[in-house]
Design an enzyme around this catalytic site. Sequence first.
Site, PDB file in Angstrom:
ATOM      1  N   HIS A   1      36.460  41.895  42.715  1.00 31.38           N
ATOM      2  CA  HIS A   1      36.352  41.171  41.483  1.00 31.38           C
ATOM      3  C   HIS A   1      37.567  40.372  41.175  1.00 31.38           C
ATOM      4  O   HIS A   1      38.701  40.829  40.964  1.00 31.38           O
ATOM      5  CB  HIS A   1      36.206  42.174  40.253  1.00 31.38           C
ATOM      6  CG  HIS A   1      35.932  41.374  38.758  1.00 31.38           C
ATOM      7  ND1 HIS A   1      36.668  42.032  37.764  1.00 31.38           N
ATOM      8  CD2 HIS A   1      35.295  40.189  38.486  1.00 31.38           C
ATOM      9  CE1 HIS A   1      36.185  41.152  36.758  1.00 31.38           C
ATOM     10  NE2 HIS A   1      35.407  40.318  37.352  1.00 31.38           N
TER      11      HIS A   1
ATOM     12  N   GLU B   1      34.357  38.056  44.473  1.00 33.08           N
ATOM     13  CA  GLU B   1      34.022  37.129  43.691  1.00 33.08           C
ATOM     14  C   GLU B   1      35.329  36.445  43.065  1.00 33.08           C
ATOM     15  O   GLU B   1      36.409  37.206  43.031  1.00 33.08           O
ATOM     16  CB  GLU B   1      33.217  38.221  42.699  1.00 33.08           C
ATOM     17  CG  GLU B   1      32.606  37.235  41.379  1.00 33.08           C
ATOM     18  CD  GLU B   1      33.651  37.039  40.305  1.00 33.08           C
ATOM     19  OE1 GLU B   1      33.185  36.152  39.147  1.00 33.08           O
ATOM     20  OE2 GLU B   1      35.055  37.612  40.420  1.00 33.08           O
TER      21      GLU B   1
ATOM     22  N   ASP C   1      36.321  33.005  40.110  1.00 36.51           N
ATOM     23  CA  ASP C   1      35.809  32.026  39.220  1.00 36.51           C
ATOM     24  C   ASP C   1      36.301  30.775  39.438  1.00 36.51           C
ATOM     25  O   ASP C   1      37.403  30.499  39.946  1.00 36.51           O
ATOM     26  CB  ASP C   1      36.468  32.477  37.878  1.00 36.51           C
ATOM     27  CG  ASP C   1      35.975  34.211  37.367  1.00 36.51           C
ATOM     28  OD1 ASP C   1      34.855  34.267  37.418  1.00 36.51           O
ATOM     29  OD2 ASP C   1      36.867  34.493  37.406  1.00 36.51           O
TER      30      ASP C   1
ATOM     31  N   HIS D   1      39.646  31.660  35.331  1.00 38.29           N
ATOM     32  CA  HIS D   1      38.804  32.520  34.676  1.00 38.29           C
ATOM     33  C   HIS D   1      38.542  31.881  33.155  1.00 38.29           C
ATOM     34  O   HIS D   1      37.601  31.581  32.648  1.00 38.29           O
ATOM     35  CB  HIS D   1      38.912  34.145  34.686  1.00 38.29           C
ATOM     36  CG  HIS D   1      38.160  34.647  33.832  1.00 38.29           C
ATOM     37  ND1 HIS D   1      38.234  34.950  32.391  1.00 38.29           N
ATOM     38  CD2 HIS D   1      36.746  35.248  34.198  1.00 38.29           C
ATOM     39  CE1 HIS D   1      37.145  35.754  31.924  1.00 38.29           C
ATOM     40  NE2 HIS D   1      36.284  35.880  33.128  1.00 38.29           N
TER      41      HIS D   1
END
Length: 249
Positions: free
Chosen positions: A15, A42, A44, A57
């Site tokens: 993450h 993952e 952003d 993010h």
Amino acid sequence: MSIPAPPPLAPITGHRGAKGHAPENTIAGLRKAVALGARWIEFDVKLTADNELVLFHDDTLNRTTDGKGRVKRMTLLEIRKLDAGRWFSSDFTGEPVPTLAEAMDYLAANGIGANVEVKACPGRETETGAATAQALAGRWFGGPIPILISSFSADSLAAARHAAPQIPRGFLTLRFFRDWATRMRELECATFHVLDRRLTETRVRAVREAGYRVLAFTVNDPARARELLSWGVESIVTDYPDRISAVVR
Ligand code: G3P
Ligand code: MG
């Protein structure tokens, strides 16, 4: 065009890199996730004021850099002068905000699947979804690593589909909407990414029976990860890939 097939996922997805161990959305974070055994990561993505794609993010720089202000008002050059590592630990002093290209090149070189979350600044949902999909389609999709575009924003997913329908899409949600199947169908998504505490065995089964893959976020408790995997959840999005690897066969 039919819905693109879901990419081959892995039981662990790091993450924002490995958010528990390294500053989120940095190359150091990606490197840490790989070192801890994650085969998917993952992160952003946002657009800068001058329409460059960067890993970030929050809507503002304040929490995760030594700068202040809104990401959408800053140029890439301005953002690149900031330190995105020191806030986490002095071990990461000097770590910059990476571009999408830098992150994708790193993942491609290391054979790591890319879960690219379109996290648009408010008002830029469509253009960020389109720019991300165009960039991925133009250089990395169809290459050595599997790619998934995910988002909470229906506008971003629709724009990604329009720009590059061949790249599989994932629908992110904090709630288990009654009409989840309609939303998935409308956006032609292949994967459903659900807030951990909204998932039950019955819900996971229903989504799987509809032909979709389920990812759960954000899970840092190995016992809960084991339970979710036993229900058929395909990937656990975690800040601590090392903890979850203990329960993955
Ligand atoms: O992909 C799951 C997760 O990243 C969604 O939440 O806020 O961490 O981007 P957030
Ligand atoms: Mg995210």
